[in-house]
Write a protein that holds these residues in place. Structure first.
Motif, short mmCIF file in Angstrom:
data_model
loop_
_atom_site.label_atom_id
_atom_site.label_comp_id
_atom_site.label_asym_id
_atom_site.label_seq_id
_atom_site.Cartn_x
_atom_site.Cartn_y
_atom_site.Cartn_z
N GLU A 85 0.86 -1.17 0.00
CA GLU A 85 0.00 0.00 0.00
C GLU A 85 0.90 1.23 0.00
OE1 GLU A 85 -4.01 0.36 2.28
OE2 GLU A 85 -2.46 1.09 3.62
N GLY A 90 -3.25 5.12 2.45
CA GLY A 90 -4.20 4.10 2.86
C GLY A 90 -5.49 4.64 3.44
N LYS A 187 -2.44 -2.91 6.26
CA LYS A 187 -3.03 -2.30 5.07
C LYS A 187 -4.41 -1.76 5.45
CE LYS A 187 0.51 -3.96 2.88
NZ LYS A 187 0.51 -5.26 2.24
#
Length: 213
Positions: A85, A90, A187
């Motif tokens: 990511e 994110g 993530k």
């Protein structure tokens, strides 16, 4: 005290109820998307790279495909093949940024299991959703990343999987500056945030039940 613990447990229960009642954005609907996802798996989209010694997922096959079907293609790929990511980019499946500092619980975007509390969240340093302990150690699985087997021992990372679905969440590292001695770098797109004023308090013991550095 007991009142706060009771409120925290109520928030966890509410988190599961809210997530379970959410409808996917696709017009196909849950059942059709689950069938679509199962077909894509059969056609060879990335599958989880799991150590042969790892336990089986606890979700049923139907639950697993329905959960995967709710993910975006990007999130699905990250869950199965651990695609990185971008730092600072994110967001949870319901739009909360990686550095969100509101109180609440972070649940699995696949199984809806409550995984991490805002009480253990770190917002400095790594530009990703970072925590120092899970809500319950039994809801995550920590192991040497099988993708790193060809690397020198000192370069092998410890991967964190969501226990119910046995899909990728991120990595855990040793860090002496936090209460548990460990930081979980996850993530965001594989989590869903459920706001609440009484998140579970952090317990370093839940982290120490996992991988020992």
């Amino acid at each position: 005290g007991a009142g706060r613990r009771s409120a925290s447990l109520s928030l966890v229960a509410a988190a599961v109820a809210v997530a379970g009642s959410a409808s996917p954005s696709s017009p196909l609907g849950v059942a059709a998307r689950a069938e679509e996802t199962k077909y894509l798996f059969a056609e060879g989209i990335p599958k989880p790279f799991i150590d042969v010694e790892a336990p089986n997922r606890t979700m049923s096959e139907e639950e697993f495909y329905i959960g995967m079907a709710k993910l975006s293609p990007l999130a699905r790929n990250q869950a199965m093949s651990a695609v990185n990511e971008r730092p600072g980019m994110g967001r949870t499946t319901n739009g909360y940024k990686w550095d969100n500092n509101a109180p609440g619980v972070y649940i699995s975007a696949i199984s809806n299991a409550p995984l991490f509390s805002s009480a253990t969240k770190l917002v400095e340093g790594v530009q990703a959703a970072t925590f120092w302990a899970p809500v319950d150690a039994s809801r995550v699985y920590e192991h040497k990343n099988p993708r790193d087997r060809m690397k020198p021992e000192e370069e092998q990372r410890i991967e964190v999987l969501e226990r119910a679905s046995m899909t990728h969440l991120g990595y855990v590292y040793a860090d002496s500056k936090v209460p548990s001695g460990k930081i979980y770098v996850l993530k965001s797109v594989l989590l869903k945030f459920v706001p609440g004023d009484t998140p579970p308090s952090g317990d370093p013991a839940e982290a120490t039940k996992g991988w020992k550095f």
